[in-house]
Motif scaffolding. Structure first.
Motif, mmCIF file in Angstrom:
data_model
loop_
_atom_site.group_PDB
_atom_site.id
_atom_site.type_symbol
_atom_site.label_atom_id
_atom_site.label_comp_id
_atom_site.label_asym_id
_atom_site.label_seq_id
_atom_site.Cartn_x
_atom_site.Cartn_y
_atom_site.Cartn_z
ATOM 1 N N ASP A 167 -5.895 -7.856 -4.744
ATOM 2 C CA ASP A 167 -5.957 -8.893 -3.733
ATOM 3 C C ASP A 167 -4.681 -9.717 -3.826
ATOM 4 O O ASP A 167 -4.052 -9.783 -4.890
ATOM 5 C CB ASP A 167 -7.194 -9.772 -3.978
ATOM 6 C CG ASP A 167 -7.644 -10.487 -2.703
ATOM 7 O OD1 ASP A 167 -6.985 -10.319 -1.651
ATOM 8 O OD2 ASP A 167 -8.637 -11.217 -2.771
ATOM 9 N N ARG A 226 0.825 -1.204 0.000
ATOM 10 C CA ARG A 226 0.000 0.000 0.000
ATOM 11 C C ARG A 226 0.866 1.263 0.000
ATOM 12 O O ARG A 226 0.598 2.216 -0.732
ATOM 13 C CB ARG A 226 -0.902 -0.024 1.239
ATOM 14 C CG ARG A 226 -1.885 1.096 1.277
ATOM 15 C CD ARG A 226 -2.787 0.969 2.485
ATOM 16 N NE ARG A 226 -3.535 2.188 2.685
ATOM 17 C CZ ARG A 226 -4.401 2.375 3.662
ATOM 18 N NH1 ARG A 226 -4.626 1.414 4.531
ATOM 19 N NH2 ARG A 226 -5.054 3.490 3.760
ATOM 20 N N ILE A 277 -6.357 2.256 -2.586
ATOM 21 C CA ILE A 277 -6.247 1.112 -1.697
ATOM 22 C C ILE A 277 -6.601 1.527 -0.270
ATOM 23 O O ILE A 277 -6.187 2.594 0.186
ATOM 24 C CB ILE A 277 -4.813 0.541 -1.730
ATOM 25 C CG1 ILE A 277 -4.483 0.036 -3.138
ATOM 26 C CG2 ILE A 277 -4.647 -0.583 -0.713
ATOM 27 C CD1 ILE A 277 -3.062 -0.451 -3.295
ATOM 28 N N PHE A 280 -5.742 -2.471 -11.230
ATOM 29 C CA PHE A 280 -6.106 -3.368 -10.131
ATOM 30 C C PHE A 280 -5.415 -4.694 -10.378
ATOM 31 O O PHE A 280 -5.376 -5.175 -11.510
ATOM 32 C CB PHE A 280 -7.626 -3.566 -10.093
ATOM 33 C CG PHE A 280 -8.368 -2.277 -9.882
ATOM 34 C CD1 PHE A 280 -8.754 -1.881 -8.613
ATOM 35 C CD2 PHE A 280 -8.654 -1.438 -10.954
ATOM 36 C CE1 PHE A 280 -9.415 -0.678 -8.419
ATOM 37 C CE2 PHE A 280 -9.313 -0.232 -10.771
ATOM 38 C CZ PHE A 280 -9.700 0.144 -9.491
ATOM 39 N N ALA A 334 -12.413 1.127 -4.852
ATOM 40 C CA ALA A 334 -11.810 2.378 -5.299
ATOM 41 C C ALA A 334 -12.896 3.290 -5.868
ATOM 42 O O ALA A 334 -13.910 2.809 -6.382
ATOM 43 C CB ALA A 334 -10.764 2.098 -6.371
ATOM 44 N N GLY A 345 -6.101 -0.898 -6.247
ATOM 45 C CA GLY A 345 -6.706 -1.974 -5.469
ATOM 46 C C GLY A 345 -6.276 -3.324 -5.987
ATOM 47 O O GLY A 345 -5.548 -3.429 -6.975
#
Ligand SMILES: [Mg+2]
Length: 337
Positions: A138, A13, A28, A89, A33, A136
């Motif tokens: 994962d 981040r 993030i 992303f 977002a 953003g």
């Protein structure tokens, strides 16, 4: 969430926050977002997988190159639409040993960089070049134990002038066919890599001049094509000229004629590499014959390579003129590994 995992996410981040944030209102750190698109624009979205042992090999490709190329593929698709990139992303899934090393090194940072760190370095380096923020994503541990592989799914959101995005379907009979840069360089370098992988160990320190490892998406060209109203249709050359040109022919309902003598074959590449080699990420576009297309757009050379023709029953969809002969040009699929 464990302390180490938290340390890793904090690190990602913090690094993502260093990038330009002009295109996002919330990045993030929240549930989703919030993107800022200008008046008179419409959003453009693309997604692409980068899979270990399909698109890259961990033993051959430095993580910086994997991260760079993962984003380059997404940016290239946005460029082919004539759009500006707004936000990126990334969903990344890595085998347990890479996840463990990433958490360990994040906790003891800055002592040594993990594979995951270096992957983000490559990706964020290219993101900085185009001033597009990572907004953003994962990070997960891949299932499958010893058989687990890295999988990266990139999403790039762009913005195009409303109603002006460059489509594959926009070409008309009589249009002239152009391509940016050179073709076949990535295929030629991949061949060298397959023969002598050891030669490319230091490639992450060099970057430039390595089209297979560090392709340059033609974002500035795509934007200029729209701004200056130069192109009628466009596609990026990701699977090879013959395959991508066929897509353009199909979507536009036309035939294409390519002149082999006009193709900008990359140094070290063959005509076959230029016609069928994938991973070049150049832009292939068409323009009205009355449009004056500059020889250089956004600092990149542009080459006229052929023309678009009305589709006629019983005739091949693509033709190649070479050595005074005209033969059918067949699409040849791009094999990765
Ligand atoms: Mg594409």
């Amino acid at each position: 969430m464990g302390e180490r995992e938290r340390a890793l996410l904090e690190r990602i981040r913090a690094r993502a926050a260093g990038a330009a944030r002009s295109g996002i209102r919330v990045g993030i750190g929240d549930d989703a977002a919030v993107l800022a698109v200008r008046r008179g624009e419409e959003p453009v979205v693309t997604t692409d997988f980068s899979l270990e042992d399909v698109h890259f090999r961990r033993a051959w490709h430095p993580p910086e190159a994997v991260g760079h190329k993962c984003l380059a593929r997404g940016l290239s698709d946005v460029a082919a639409m004539g759009a500006r990139p707004v936000a990126v992303f990334l969903s990344l899934s890595v085998p347990a040993e890479l996840a463990r090393a990433a958490k360990r090194k994040a906790a003891s940072w800055p002592q040594g960089l993990s594979w995951v760190d270096r992957f983000y370095d490559g990706l964020l380096g290219l993101a900085d070049e185009w001033q597009v923020p990572l907004a953003g994503g994962d990070l997960a541990q891949a299932p499958g134990g010893k058989d687990a592989r890295v999988a990266a799914d990139i999403v790039v959101v762009g913005a195009a002038e409303r109603g002006r995005a460059l489509l594959r379907a926009g070409a008309r009979a009589g249009d002239v066919l152009y391509v940016t840069g050179t073709l076949g360089g990535a295929a030629a370098e991949l061949r060298d890599l397959q023969r002598t992988p050891a030669r490319f160990r230091g490639v992450a320190e060099e970057k430039a001049g390595h089209p297979h490892f560090f392709p340059q998406p033609r974002v500035a060209v795509g934007l200029a094509l729209v701004r200056r109203r130069l192109a009628t249709a466009a596609i990026d050359v990701s699977d090879g000229l013959s395959v991508d040109l066929q897509h353009l022919c199909e979507e536009s309902g036309l035939q294409a004629e390519v002149d082999a003598a006009l193709l900008p074959v990359a140094a070290g590449a063959t005509l076959k590499d230029a016609l069928h080699g994938g991973d070049d990420y150049e832009l292939l576009f068409t323009a009205d014959p009355g449009t004056r297309v500059p020889r250089r757009i956004g600092g990149v050379r542009v080459h006229r390579i052929g023309r678009m023709l009305r589709r006629r029953a019983g005739r091949a969809q693509m033709m190649l003129i070479a050595d005074g002969r005209k033969d059918e040009l067949r699409p040849e699929g791009w094999e990765h590994f």
